[in-house]
Design an enzyme around this catalytic site. Sequence first.
Site: not given
Length: 503
Positions: A184-185, A247
């Site tokens: 998950d960036h 996110h």
Amino acid sequence: MSNSLDPHVLVIFGASGDLAQRKLVPAVYDLYRGGYLPEKFALLGASRTDFTDEDFRKKVVFNNEHFDPKGESEEVVKKFAEKLFYQDLTSYDGDKDIKALAKRLKTLDKEFKVGHNYIFYLSTPPKLYHTIPQALAKEGLNDTPAGWSRIVVEKPFGYDIESAKELNESIQKYFPENNIYRIDHYLGKETVQNLLVTRFANGFFEPLWNRNYVQSVQITAAEYVDVGSRGGYYDGSGALRDMVQNHLLQVLAHVAMEPPIRADAHSIRNEKLKLFQSLRPITKRDVKDQVIRAQYSAGKTRLGEVVAYRDAPGVPDDSRTETFVAMKFFIDNWRWAGVPFYVRTGKCLPRKLTEVVITFKNPPQAIFADYDDYAISCDNQLIIRIQPDEGMEMEFGMKVPGEGFRVKTVGMEFNYSDLTKKDVPAAYTRLLLDCMKGEPTLYARGDSVEAAWEFVDPILEAWEKNEVPLYSYEPGSWGPLQSDALWSGEGCGWRNPAKEVLK
């Protein structure tokens, strides 16, 4: 070059696609120029495009508009490119293709002496997340006794709770949980990581970080762009699946989790799981009161004319997919009992912005109420900017010089870039390095993914049954007015920065 990392080969499935070109190869280059990669390293791209090694290097390095040499010489860039190779596939799970991939890995293993250490990055459509691990297992690439084998999975991690469980079970058949890296960036952003340091490395925050002093917490992730040409893809997910389930709930975990026993992966991820398990369920009956969904209409922003979401290419005329979602919920544990949490995200909003706002309670006695309206304001806020202009700001009341006790809100601001003159590493750069180290702290664990889906699922079910209205909002606004009603009785409201930033 650094010798702190084990020699290894990074295999990127879907290497001719957009993500590899925009993010992954530039991130690996940043590691290379920073001296982080081991000397014995190779990157093997694999996809269904018919490329040679040289074709691949031209696409992702020499002819890639997203590739920035960052002042390095042509010789440095050329030496980096020489570490890139390519294997064309007719399919991702065909016996012939996987055998050819295994043979190429064996050749690279011998050439670079990487000791059978492999990372497999799935930059592919989600439907292949089930098939590629199985195909790798057929050739014994999932379990290399002489080395190690890790797999990186891009989001989405499922489409709902059932598909998430099926995906976890499918991958875990062939890779142990410790070797599965769900990326998950958002967790690679320095400011998100800094949330833990802000909370747990400073003694003056911890006594205030609870229901006794915090009035509310809000998290906003705003985008100023529309769906553009990605309407067909976006319509299959929507804002809740695309942003909230992964996110923003991960950001929430960093804000609200209990202090871990140690700063290691096991301890931190255990506390995240407990936090997700403490989320008060939003029942299908309560969705209409606690969750607002909406689509943007036609209009105009500083970027120009915007067509309505339903008129975007690939979007059905009767689509009910949300481009905006706002929600109010609670965490049922000792620390946060009774404190409302607000989350919102959307497209075509006034600016690109991700921030966390902690609003502290007003003093118990409004002794300056005779001078102004300070007593009923929300002046005591801690604003944590995740992007852009990463940093923190504290807002509090001060006396205005002159007669009486007029109070004015002032701010103390800190920019994250002030800590270092070096470039702040991009999210993918940091996350890839952690995977190479075998450090999973910033990656989602399977049980946490399922717990997050359990919270989101009742909302999706209510929406699918059309039990909740679908509102509209003008491009360039902060969403539908109905989202403000979530704050009824709280006295503050969303923090809507006026400054528009088009980054």
